[in-house]
Design an enzyme around this catalytic site. Structure first.
Site, PDB file in Angstrom:
ATOM      1  N   ASN A  34       0.818  -1.221   0.000  1.00 58.28           N
ATOM      2  CA  ASN A  34       0.000   0.000   0.000  1.00 58.28           C
ATOM      3  C   ASN A  34       0.851   1.270   0.000  1.00 58.28           C
ATOM      4  O   ASN A  34       0.479   2.270  -0.606  1.00 58.28           O
ATOM      5  CB  ASN A  34      -0.914  -0.029   1.239  1.00 58.28           C
ATOM      6  N   THR A  86      -7.326  11.689   2.052  1.00 57.96           N
ATOM      7  CA  THR A  86      -6.140  11.397   2.869  1.00 57.96           C
ATOM      8  C   THR A  86      -5.119  12.524   2.694  1.00 57.96           C
ATOM      9  O   THR A  86      -5.274  13.383   1.811  1.00 57.96           O
ATOM     10  CB  THR A  86      -5.460  10.068   2.436  1.00 57.96           C
ATOM     11  N   TYR A  99       3.882  10.060 -10.580  1.00 53.99           N
ATOM     12  CA  TYR A  99       3.013   9.171  -9.786  1.00 53.99           C
ATOM     13  C   TYR A  99       2.138   8.309 -10.696  1.00 53.99           C
ATOM     14  O   TYR A  99       2.064   7.089 -10.536  1.00 53.99           O
ATOM     15  CB  TYR A  99       2.149  10.007  -8.838  1.00 53.99           C
ATOM     16  N   LYS A 141       2.140   4.098 -11.245  1.00 56.83           N
ATOM     17  CA  LYS A 141       1.035   3.166 -10.996  1.00 56.83           C
ATOM     18  C   LYS A 141       0.757   2.309 -12.234  1.00 56.83           C
ATOM     19  O   LYS A 141       0.390   1.149 -12.114  1.00 56.83           O
ATOM     20  CB  LYS A 141      -0.211   3.926 -10.540  1.00 56.83           C
TER      21      LYS A 141
END
Ligand SMILES: NC(=O)c1ccc[n+]([C@@H]2O[C@H](COP(=O)([O-])OP(=O)(O)OC[C@H]3O[C@@H](n4cnc5c(N)ncnc54)[C@H](OP(=O)(O)O)[C@@H]3O)[C@@H](O)[C@H]2O)c1
Length: 255
Positions: A102, A209, A176, A180
């Site tokens: 994660n 978050t 980023y 992924k």
């Protein structure tokens, strides 16, 4: 259901914390290992989980995923505690190992791009290379499990199909998003190599978050649901794939 040891990296906050919380609420019989860079933050998370009523066995494992020494120490600790060694000192897992990768970072270069290489290197190291290294280090334990699973937390950003169709708006961080997509392909390649291990990538959705300054639209506990389903459902319920939990059901994300 056979007992599992479930390790979640980056479990001290955000979606990782919620994955442990939601899993332990659904399947309290399993053992939950919180992989955290800071053991203090990990212990704080354990206190918080207990305050939330979690009764499962919880343990903090110090695990900076970019640190090879810590990865080796974590494997050794977990092997010693939850595995037994055969005559060739190969660990024989007593419980089934589920590894949930994660932990990840998102960073952007300065406006003048003077640190472009450093930013890409850091993001790719944490989000791609470290997942490969962590998985590789845990492979002896995974191989001895009857129901070994690796769940890599990805993102809708990874989808080439959504990218091409224009459904993904411009990203907040190119490095980023690329990381992924690479994580998805890495997972497909891993699955070809180790057929006994069940591999998934999971898209939690846009969650509130620190990662996005709490601008996300989903409660991270809802974002955790996809990982929960993949970790503890019957092994043959979901084929190895790219999954999300949206509108109260599991569905596959287009690659
Ligand atoms: N939030 C979203 O909307 C969203 C959407 C799609 C996908 N995701 C994915 O969901 C996952 C969790 O994201 P999040 O929103 O919960 O992020 P977050 O709130 O920023 O939490 C990230 C976690 O990863 C840990 N971490 C970062 N680098 C690490 C390292 N080198 N070693 C160990 N732990 C490390 C952090 O630990 P520290 O506390 O020590 O920094 C923290 O526990 C990520 O894979 C992210 O890409 C998130």
């Amino acid at each position: 259901m056979s007992p599992k040891v479930i390790l979640v990296t980056g479990a001290n906050r955000g979606i990782g914390f919620c994955i442990v919380q939601a899993l332990a609420q659904r399947a309290p019989e399993h053992t939950y290992l919180l992989g955290t860079r800071s053991t203090f933050a990990g212990e704080e998370a354990v206190i918080k989980l207990k305050e939330l009523g979690i009764t499962s066995y919880l343990e903090v494992v110090q695990l900076n995923i970019t640190d090879d020494t810590q990865i080796a120490a974590a494997v050794s600790t977990i092997s010693n505690k939850f595995g037994r060694l055969d005559s060739t000192h190969q660990p024989i897992a007593l419980m089934n190992i589920v590894l949930i990768n994660n932990a990840a970072i998102g960073q952007n270069p300065k406006q003048d791009n003077s640190d472009l290489r450093a930013v890409y290197d850091r993001v790719f190291d944490a989000n791609i290379t470290s997942v490969a290294v962590v998985k590789n280090a845990f492979m002896p334990l995974l191989k001895k499990s009857e129901d070994a699973r690796v769940i890599n937390i990805s993102s809708g950003r990874a989808s080439v199909s959504l990218q091409i169709s224009g459904q993904n708006p411009p990203t907040a961080s190119i490095s980023y998003s690329i990381s992924k997509t690479a994580l998805n392909i890495l997972t497909l390649e891993m699955a070809k190599l180790e057929k006994d291990v069940l591999y998934h990538v999971a898209s939690p959705g846009y969650c509130k978050t620190a990662f996005n300054g709490f601008r996300g639209l989903k409660d991270p506990l809802d974002g955790a649901k996809v990982a929960v389903e993949l970790a503890v459902s019957e092994r043959n319920k979901y084929r190895s794939g790219f999954w999300q939990f949206e509108n109260e059901e599991m569905s596959e994300v287009p690659w």
